[in-house]
Design a protein around this motif. Structure first.
Motif, PDB file in Angstrom:
ATOM      1  N   VAL A 130      37.921  53.366  42.087  1.00 39.98           N
ATOM      2  CA  VAL A 130      37.002  53.065  40.984  1.00 39.98           C
ATOM      3  C   VAL A 130      36.066  54.254  40.829  1.00 39.98           C
ATOM      4  O   VAL A 130      35.447  54.692  41.812  1.00 39.98           O
ATOM      5  N   ARG A 283      38.973  43.708  42.158  1.00 40.60           N
ATOM      6  CA  ARG A 283      38.845  45.057  41.609  1.00 40.60           C
ATOM      7  C   ARG A 283      37.913  45.052  40.400  1.00 40.60           C
ATOM      8  O   ARG A 283      37.122  45.982  40.214  1.00 40.60           O
ATOM      9  N   LYS A 284      38.013  44.033  39.577  1.00 38.68           N
ATOM     10  CA  LYS A 284      37.153  43.935  38.393  1.00 38.68           C
ATOM     11  C   LYS A 284      35.685  43.890  38.810  1.00 38.68           C
ATOM     12  O   LYS A 284      34.835  44.551  38.201  1.00 38.68           O
ATOM     13  N   SER A 287      34.480  47.283  39.796  1.00 39.65           N
ATOM     14  CA  SER A 287      34.214  48.092  38.612  1.00 39.65           C
ATOM     15  C   SER A 287      32.875  47.719  37.987  1.00 39.65           C
ATOM     16  O   SER A 287      32.117  48.588  37.539  1.00 39.65           O
ATOM     17  N   LYS A 291      29.167  50.133  37.658  1.00 41.77           N
ATOM     18  CA  LYS A 291      28.295  50.299  36.493  1.00 41.77           C
ATOM     19  C   LYS A 291      26.849  49.921  36.812  1.00 41.77           C
ATOM     20  O   LYS A 291      25.911  50.497  36.254  1.00 41.77           O
TER      21      LYS A 291
END
Length: 331
Positions: A130, A283-284, A287, A291
């Motif tokens: 990522v 994984r989402k 991510s 941010k």
């Protein structure tokens, strides 16, 4: 290149050795590791867990810079700063197809079923990376385990703005991030710890575990907490389950002080409380954390270099520890 490695279980067998750089597969990325977090799983990998391959490189939580990419990798290029999603997953089981890669039926954890990240260079599948912004390496290396575990737990508990959340072990690896993330989600945060500095991370109140039930009762007018996070286990079980309010949720992802507890079934059903297990994250979610990462902080107790990896693991369980233990590798 240098790696931290052991050939037989036991902290005294941990050594820094020279070895060849890993070979790059067509879907892999060669990563120069910059920093690694030190976690309980690393201690257990070195001291007691059956791992593969042997000799073995520990290190479940790490981040670094892309050096080279395989022929079939298009999402990354040399120079990219990345955090490593540390789950091995096949992408084809029902869990993976539901975007729950951390529960892959045929997978595992990097550093347990594969070599880990306590090495100057590591080959990692591109799907496990990522991209991260220009943040400190201590934050970057804390995203894959410490922050992700806390984030996934809060998401699993369905935390909502206005909820009261009590976080046991609030000054620990995951606790630091649970405090910050819960506050970002709009919760009222009660940190259960002896470390008052967690107020700097956003805690509204700080209470000690031995007084947690009484103090949380006073702070909430007897309603208690909507969500209780307790990764510590046996030593805090009575207090943490006692802090759960009606239709509240108790959630755990660890058992540092033991895993055997006694549960009052009548209390559970009479209050319609939920008990939730949580592990790692998706994984989402990693991510999403990347941010959010410029807004995150981490208190580091001590940073060691590769030659002091054994001392870093010792420090992990020291009563004098006052924040995260980190391993400096590539800087």
């Amino acid at each position: 290149m240098k790696v931290v490695q052991f050939q037989e279980s036991g902290l005294d067998n941990l050594k820094v050795v020279e070895t060849e750089r890993p070979r790059l597969g067509s879907h892999d990325v060669l990563l120069q590791v910059m920093e690694a977090g030190v976690n309980p799983i690393d201690y257990y990998v070195v001291s007691s867990i059956n791992v593969r391959p042997m000799p073995h490189v520990p290190g479940a939580e790490f981040a670094g810079v892309v050096v080279e990419v395989g022929d079939h990798v298009s999402d990354f290029k040399p120079g990219d700063r990345v955090a490593v999603y540390n789950r091995v997953f096949d992408g084809s089981c029902d869990m993976c197809l539901s975007s729950m890669e951390h529960l892959c039926r045929n997978g595992g954890i990097m550093s347990v079923v594969t070599n880990g990240g306590w090495a100057e260079y590591v080959a990692v599948p591109g799907k496990n990376l990522v991209k991260i912004p220009e943040i400190g390496w201590e934050i970057a290396a804390s995203l894959p385990v410490s922050a992700l575990t806390a984030y996934h737990a809060l998401m699993s508990a369905g935390l909502r703005p206005g909820n009261v959340v009590a976080i046991f072990g609030a000054s620990g690896n995951t606790g630091q991030f649970a405090v910050q993330l819960a506050k970002m989600m709009g919760a009222e945060v009660i940190a259960v710890t002896g470390k008052d500095w967690v107020r700097e991370l956003g805690a509204d109140y700080v209470v000690t575990a031995d007084k947690a039930v009484d103090e949380i009762g006073k702070l909430t007018g007897g309603r208690m907490a909507d969500v209780v996070i307790d990764p510590l286990g046996q030593s805090t079980w009575t207090a943490s389950i006692g802090a759960v309010g009606r239709r509240g949720k108790w959630i755990t992802f660890g058992q540092l002080t033991g895993g055997e507890v006694t549960l009052s079934i009548s209390k559970l059903y009479s209050s319609e409380a939920w008990i939730i297990g949580s592990t790692g994250g998706t994984r989402k979610e990693l991510s999403e954390l990347a941010k959010l990462s410029p807004k995150l902080k981490v208190r580091v107790d001590k940073e060691y270099d590769m030659n002091d990896a054994r001392n870093a693991l010792d420090r992990l369980f020291s009563k004098q520890r006052n924040g995260r233990v980190m391993l400096r590798i590539g800087r």
